[in-house]
Structures are given as structure tokens and as C-alpha cells.
Design a protein around this motif. Structure first.
Motif, mmCIF file in Angstrom:
data_model
loop_
_atom_site.group_PDB
_atom_site.id
_atom_site.type_symbol
_atom_site.label_atom_id
_atom_site.label_comp_id
_atom_site.label_asym_id
_atom_site.label_seq_id
_atom_site.Cartn_x
_atom_site.Cartn_y
_atom_site.Cartn_z
ATOM 1 N N TYR A 59 0.845 -1.183 0.000
ATOM 2 C CA TYR A 59 0.000 0.000 0.000
ATOM 3 C C TYR A 59 0.892 1.248 0.000
ATOM 4 C CZ TYR A 59 -3.932 -3.029 1.384
ATOM 5 O OH TYR A 59 -4.888 -4.004 1.440
ATOM 6 N N ALA A 60 0.295 2.392 -0.271
ATOM 7 C CA ALA A 60 1.043 3.645 -0.246
ATOM 8 C C ALA A 60 1.568 3.925 1.161
ATOM 9 C CB ALA A 60 0.153 4.791 -0.711
ATOM 10 N N ALA A 61 2.777 4.442 1.233
ATOM 11 C CA ALA A 61 3.355 4.825 2.520
ATOM 12 C C ALA A 61 2.565 5.986 3.110
ATOM 13 C CB ALA A 61 4.814 5.217 2.337
ATOM 14 N N LEU A 62 2.393 5.953 4.432
ATOM 15 C CA LEU A 62 1.687 7.002 5.143
ATOM 16 C C LEU A 62 2.606 7.621 6.200
ATOM 17 C CD1 LEU A 62 -1.754 5.208 5.692
ATOM 18 C CD2 LEU A 62 -1.219 6.965 3.993
ATOM 19 N N PRO A 63 2.363 8.872 6.583
ATOM 20 C CA PRO A 63 3.248 9.526 7.561
ATOM 21 C C PRO A 63 3.321 8.806 8.899
ATOM 22 C CG PRO A 63 1.835 11.143 6.463
ATOM 23 C CD PRO A 63 1.330 9.780 6.058
ATOM 24 N N ASN A 64 2.255 8.102 9.265
ATOM 25 C CA ASN A 64 2.228 7.423 10.565
ATOM 26 C C ASN A 64 2.526 5.933 10.464
ATOM 27 O OD1 ASN A 64 -0.173 6.972 9.213
ATOM 28 N ND2 ASN A 64 -1.421 6.885 11.075
ATOM 29 N N ASP A 65 3.175 5.500 9.393
ATOM 30 C CA ASP A 65 3.548 4.085 9.281
ATOM 31 C C ASP A 65 4.459 3.687 10.442
ATOM 32 O OD1 ASP A 65 2.172 3.444 6.970
ATOM 33 O OD2 ASP A 65 3.843 3.901 5.629
ATOM 34 N N PRO A 66 4.236 2.530 11.059
ATOM 35 C CA PRO A 66 5.102 2.068 12.148
ATOM 36 C C PRO A 66 6.489 1.712 11.622
ATOM 37 C CG PRO A 66 3.514 0.380 11.547
ATOM 38 C CD PRO A 66 3.121 1.599 10.779
ATOM 39 N N ASP A 67 7.459 1.718 12.514
ATOM 40 C CA ASP A 67 8.855 1.470 12.122
ATOM 41 C C ASP A 67 9.027 0.106 11.474
ATOM 42 O OD1 ASP A 67 9.566 3.948 13.066
ATOM 43 O OD2 ASP A 67 10.329 3.213 15.001
ATOM 44 N N TRP A 68 8.326 -0.911 11.992
ATOM 45 C CA TRP A 68 8.510 -2.265 11.448
ATOM 46 C C TRP A 68 8.029 -2.360 10.000
ATOM 47 C CZ3 TRP A 68 3.807 -4.014 9.955
ATOM 48 C CH2 TRP A 68 2.682 -3.576 10.665
ATOM 49 N N LEU A 69 7.029 -1.567 9.628
ATOM 50 C CA LEU A 69 6.560 -1.569 8.247
ATOM 51 C C LEU A 69 7.561 -0.856 7.346
ATOM 52 C CD1 LEU A 69 4.432 -2.175 6.107
ATOM 53 C CD2 LEU A 69 3.183 -0.127 6.854
ATOM 54 N N ILE A 70 8.116 0.222 7.839
ATOM 55 C CA ILE A 70 9.141 0.941 7.077
ATOM 56 C C ILE A 70 10.340 0.041 6.835
ATOM 57 C CG2 ILE A 70 10.761 2.882 7.160
ATOM 58 C CD1 ILE A 70 8.630 4.389 8.816
ATOM 59 N N VAL A 71 10.739 -0.715 7.853
ATOM 60 C CA VAL A 71 11.879 -1.627 7.724
ATOM 61 C C VAL A 71 11.559 -2.728 6.711
ATOM 62 C CG1 VAL A 71 13.234 -3.388 8.941
ATOM 63 C CG2 VAL A 71 12.820 -1.152 10.010
ATOM 64 N N GLN A 72 10.352 -3.259 6.750
ATOM 65 C CA GLN A 72 9.972 -4.314 5.802
ATOM 66 C C GLN A 72 10.067 -3.809 4.362
ATOM 67 O OE1 GLN A 72 5.808 -5.504 5.577
ATOM 68 N NE2 GLN A 72 6.392 -7.664 5.420
ATOM 69 N N ARG A 73 9.533 -2.626 4.112
ATOM 70 C CA ARG A 73 9.597 -2.076 2.751
ATOM 71 C C ARG A 73 11.036 -1.804 2.329
ATOM 72 N NH1 ARG A 73 4.735 1.791 4.075
ATOM 73 N NH2 ARG A 73 2.949 0.617 3.277
ATOM 74 N N ARG A 74 11.840 -1.292 3.241
ATOM 75 C CA ARG A 74 13.244 -1.031 2.909
ATOM 76 C C ARG A 74 13.970 -2.329 2.564
ATOM 77 N NH1 ARG A 74 14.826 3.356 7.688
ATOM 78 N NH2 ARG A 74 13.875 5.187 6.690
ATOM 79 N N SER A 75 13.639 -3.386 3.272
ATOM 80 C CA SER A 75 14.259 -4.683 2.983
ATOM 81 C C SER A 75 13.871 -5.158 1.585
ATOM 82 C CB SER A 75 13.829 -5.715 4.027
ATOM 83 O OG SER A 75 14.272 -5.342 5.319
ATOM 84 N N GLU A 76 12.608 -4.982 1.228
ATOM 85 C CA GLU A 76 12.162 -5.363 -0.110
ATOM 86 C C GLU A 76 12.914 -4.583 -1.183
ATOM 87 O OE1 GLU A 76 7.584 -6.349 1.410
ATOM 88 O OE2 GLU A 76 8.024 -4.500 0.319
ATOM 89 N N LEU A 77 13.041 -3.286 -0.977
ATOM 90 C CA LEU A 77 13.723 -2.441 -1.960
ATOM 91 C C LEU A 77 15.202 -2.797 -2.073
ATOM 92 C CD1 LEU A 77 12.066 0.966 -1.036
ATOM 93 C CD2 LEU A 77 11.577 -0.447 -3.036
ATOM 94 N N LYS A 78 15.810 -3.122 -0.954
ATOM 95 C CA LYS A 78 17.222 -3.516 -0.976
ATOM 96 C C LYS A 78 17.417 -4.791 -1.780
ATOM 97 C CE LYS A 78 21.117 -4.707 2.057
ATOM 98 N NZ LYS A 78 21.551 -4.892 3.479
ATOM 99 N N ILE A 79 16.540 -5.765 -1.584
ATOM 100 C CA ILE A 79 16.655 -7.031 -2.315
ATOM 101 C C ILE A 79 16.437 -6.799 -3.811
ATOM 102 C CG2 ILE A 79 15.570 -9.287 -2.658
ATOM 103 C CD1 ILE A 79 14.933 -9.215 0.399
ATOM 104 N N ILE A 80 15.425 -6.014 -4.161
ATOM 105 C CA ILE A 80 15.167 -5.733 -5.572
ATOM 106 C C ILE A 80 16.365 -5.018 -6.201
ATOM 107 C CG2 ILE A 80 13.723 -4.373 -7.143
ATOM 108 C CD1 ILE A 80 11.360 -4.973 -5.238
#
Length: 478
Positions: free
Chosen positions: A439-460
Motif C-alpha cells: 500500500y502507499a506509505a503514510l506519515p504514521n507508518d510504524p517502524d517495522w513496516l518501514i523496515v519491511q519495505r526497505r528490505s524489499e527495496l534492498k533485495i530488488i
């Protein structure tokens, strides 16, 4: 069967909460003349239909830049509704200078063969063209045509992305077309359910729903657990169904208590499945209404208060409720996509209702008047992903797939939760829900969700970098 969709609890809520990340003028719609049947040479199989796809080239570096193409594989709903929900691609396109492509699934939205939904859904002879093999080949044809038209040769890697049923499609596409898709992000894809005639999988979905509610409130869990026998008690009385119809304010008079219980069960399931912490917290909404009911309120009045609170915030239509498209999805779950969700244990807040394949088949036969359906092992025979051999099978010929899951999502019971190799990577989050990471990132996204997305982007990013290094070294890459 619970909803296997990226769209969330209601169409209204996801439009309001996660609009396009960029103006809609950045999204251009096209239609590809698609073959009705990719695998036969009969005259009637040479018919075509117009398949919709959407391109956002706002951030693309161009064909000579080696920038990637991110392709969203549309699932069981109209494409526009999905684009509004899937912000992961637009959020991250600038980082990759990526071209964004969204392809609509055949028989949904504007990609309906035979000229109209009425014609396309009229019988098994037309619906027979709605299957996984045809769908995956559709995607392949569109992707290759786009690359050809844009002069985007083999230096332009393709990453396919899908969520829920679309995540299953992304997984299967990478396995079947590794020469087209460099990798796949499969969000909340219950891939193990496709070989799911096993008790531990059948019970998994509603066990997680129960766990989510119990963690929110023990008293709420107990109230819901007690409500089923209360419904049965009233329904067994003279004029009891009329009483339940009035108390629950049903749209039409109840003909049996099963309809009401099934409807309530699906509300609880949807609340747990799409319980995004920064968006809706639907489980807490229901439990707060139950727990705040005044003293002396009976069990059913507490449940009614919960339904009032839920439907006041999410007025519907719930899931994707277009009758025609639901007919198409019912065909799919009656033929190939059998996801057995039953309740056989006593450690849930629901009444026991084990999955019964015979009953399931009879329901499907009644809908479509067919004798041989469903075939629960057809997908595993066709694609080779039997659960008992999944590590062996995927390890031998699978690579570059990210399996992301949220463990509060009931469908995570059928997800890949442990990495199978260095390139078959599981990214579970303890507090995540269905498809939340795409889903689209939101300003109040929890840290664990931000980390998950960053991990996905790093792998890609690593996949793409390795792809270009292999090309520079003249290594054939599949």
C-alpha cells in the motif's frame, strides 16, 4: 471463502485513505489486442479481446538507461480500484527511475472477452477461458509487447509485483517465465494453500482471526464465542428467524440462521485480515463496541452494537461486491484456486465447521452445472509447488522471489514464512496485515513496516545490480 483481494474492507475506505500518490494524469490507459486462447488452434480459439493496461512513465529513465520496469499483475477486481490501493510502485519509482505498468486480469474490469460480462459469464464454454495458464500468458504477451514498442531490450529488467491472489500470480509468473521477469514481490500470497487439503492449513485462517481478537480483548473474544449458541437458540424458537432479522436489521428476512452466522463470520475475518494499525484498527473497533456495551446488555445486543460500529465506519460495499465479477471469481475458486478454510478445533471463537470437499464440490456443481470440479491438486500438478516438497521444488528451479507476510493476516497461515534460499526470501512482520507493505506509505507508518519495505527495496536493488553485472560479463541470466 474469505476475500482473497488487495482491496481491503471497503472500496470507499481505500479510496479515501490511500489515493494516487501522484496525479492521475501520470497514468495513461492502453488496450492490447489479446488472444482469447493461447494454447489451441481451433477457429473459435483465434478470437481476441481488448485487455486493459496502464502505464506511468513519469520517472522512467528511458530505454537506453537500463532502468527497470515494475509490472503490477492485476488480480480479481477492476484495475483502477487496485491502482488506487497499490502505492508501493509510485512511492519507489523515483529511486529506480522505473517505468510502471499495471495489467488488468482477463474477465475483470474492462478486460472482458465476448463483448460484455453477460456474454463472458453465461456458461462454462465461455468461462473455460478464465484460468491461470491463460492469465499468465496474457501478462507475458503484454509485457513483451510493451518492451518491443518502447525499444526496451534485454538491458531493461522486469520486476513483477502482486498482492493476495495477485501475489500468487506473481510467484507463478516468475516460476513459469524467468526469462521475462527478473524477480517477483509476492505480498500476502497464500501459496501453500494451493496444496492445502491438510488439517493444519484448513484450520489456520480462522485460528489467526481468533488470535487477533483474543489479543485485542479476552472479553470480546468470549462474547463472540458465546453469540453463536445464542443465535441458534433464538432461531430454533417459533418466529425466531423473524426476531433475528429485526434485531440485526438484515436487508432481507432470514431463511436460516446459517446465513446470519456466515455474514458475521466474514465481518470478523475481514476486520482481522485488513487490520492495518495506521488506517483502520477494525478489530479494536469491534471489540471496543462490545466491551463498552452497558451493563445488563445481552450477548447479541453487544454483537449488534459491534456491527453498528463497524458498518457505520465502513458502510460498504464490502470487499469487491460487483455481482458479475464475483461470478468470475466464484468460477476460479470452483475450478483451480481451491483454498480450504475450515474450523475443526475448539481453540477458536467460532463454532466447529470443518472444511468438507464433497460439500464444496456440490456447491460448485450447483452454481455451474459441471461434473468434474474442483480439482484441488491441479495447480500443484501444473506448477510443481506441492507443499510437502516446497523447499525442494522451489530450491531447484525457483529464485528471486520475495514472500512478504503480516502475521496478523489470517492468510499468512498459507504463506511462506521462512526463507527457502538466499534468493527465495521471506519477510514476515509480527504486526502486519494483508498486503500492507504494497500500500502507499503514510506519515504514521510504524517502524517495522518501514523496515519491511526497505528490505524489499534492498533485495530488488540487488537483483537488478546482479543482472547488469551478469550482462556485462556476458552471462546468460534466467
Amino acid at each position: 471463502m474469505p476475500s482473497l483481494s488487495v482491496l481491503g474492507i471497503t472500496k470507499q475506505s481505500h479510496r479515501r485513505l490511500t489515493p494516487f500518490s501522484f496525479p492521475s494524469r501520470d497514468f495513461n490507459t492502453y488496450f492490447y489486442t489479446q488472444k482469447l486462447d493461447h494454447f489451441n488452434y481451433r477457429a473459435e480459439s483465434q478470437a481476441t479481446f481488448q485487455q486493459k493496461y496502464v502505464i506511468n512513465s513519469k520517472f522512467w529513465g528511458g530505454a537506453n538507461s537500463s532502468a527497470p520496469i515494475f509490472v503490477y499483475l492485476g488480480a480479481n477486481a477492476p484495475l483502477d480500484d487496485q491502482i488506487r490501493r497499490i502505492g508501493f510502485m509510485t512511492d519507489n519509482a523515483p529511486q529506480f527511475n522505473a517505468l510502471l505498468v499495471y495489467i488488468e486480469h482477463r474477465f475483470y474490469g474492462q478486460s472482458t472477452p465476448f463483448g460484455s460480462s453477460e456474454e463472458a459469464y453465461q456458461n462454462d464454454r465461455t468461462l473455460d477461458y478464465l484460468n491461470l495458464s491463460q492469465t499468465l500468458e496474457d501478462y507475458a504477451e503484454v509485457i513483451l509487447d510493451i518492451k518491443k514498442n518502447l525499444s526496451a531490450n534485454n538491458s531493461t529488467p522486469v520486476i513483477v509485483i502482486g498482492g493476495s491472489y495477485g501475489g500468487v500470480l506473481a510467484t507463478l509468473f516468475r516460476l513459469r517465465y524467468p526469462y521475462i521477469a527478473l524477480g517477483a514481490l509476492a505480498s500476502s500470497a497464500p501459496i501453500l494453500y494451493l496444496d492445502g487439503l491438510k488439517p493444519q492449513l484448513q484450520d489456520g485462517y480462522f485460528s489467526i482471526v481468533s488470535k487477533d481478537f483474543r489479543e485485542a480483548s479476552e472479553s470480546c473474544y468470549n462474547t463472540i464465542q458465546q453469540s453463536w449458541s445464542e443465535i441458534d437458540k433464538i432461531a430454533s424458537q417459533e418466529d425466531g428467524l423473524s426476531v433475528l432479522s429485526r434485531r440485526f436489521n438484515t436487508c432481507t428476512p432470514l431463511e436460516n440462521s446459517s446465513w446470519l452466522k456466515d455474514a458475521l463470520k466474514l465481518v470478523y475475518a475481514a476486520a482481522a485480515q485488513y487490520d492495518a494499525p495506521q488506517i483502520n484498527q477494525a478489530v479494536n473497533l469491534i471489540c471496543t463496541a462490545i466491551d463498552r456495551a452497558t451493563n445488563g446488555t445481552d450477548v447479541l445486543d453487544k454483537v449488534i452494537a459491534a456491527m453498528f460500529a463497524f458498518f457505520s465506519k465502513y458502510p460498504g460495499p464490502h470487499e469487491y461486491c460487483d455481482e458479475m465479477h464475483q461470478w468470475a471469481w466464484n468460477w476460479q475458486i470452483c475450478t483451480e484456486i481451491l483454498i480450504p478454510t475450515g474450523i475443526s478445533g475448539t481453540d477458536t471463537m467460532f463454532q466447529a465447521e470443518p472444511f468438507n470437499l464433497t460439500s464444496y464440490k456440490e456447491t460448485c456443481k450447483g452454481l455451474y452445472d459441471l461434473r468434474l470440479m474442483p480439482e484441488p491438486f491441479w495447480i500443484t500438478s501444473q506448477f510443481g509447488g506441492q507443499q510437502q516438497d516446497v523447499k525442494l521444488v522451489l530450491g531447484r528451479f525457483g529464485s528471486n522471489i520475495i514472500f512478504s507476510n503480516g502475521l496478523r493476516d489470517p492468510f499468512s497461515a498459507g504463506g511462506v514464512l521462512e526463507s527457502l534460499s538466499d534468493s527465495l526470501v521471506a519477510l514476515p512482520t509480527a504486526k502486519g496485515s494483508h498486503c500492507l507493505d504494497i500500500y502507499a506509505a503514510l506519515p504514521n507508518d510504524p517502524d517495522w513496516l518501514i523496515v519491511q519495505r526497505r528490505s524489499e527495496l534492498k533485495i530488488i536493488s540487488q537483483w537488478i545490480a546482479q543482472y547488469h553485472m551478469d550482462r556485462a560479463a556476458n552471462i546468460s541470466y534466467i
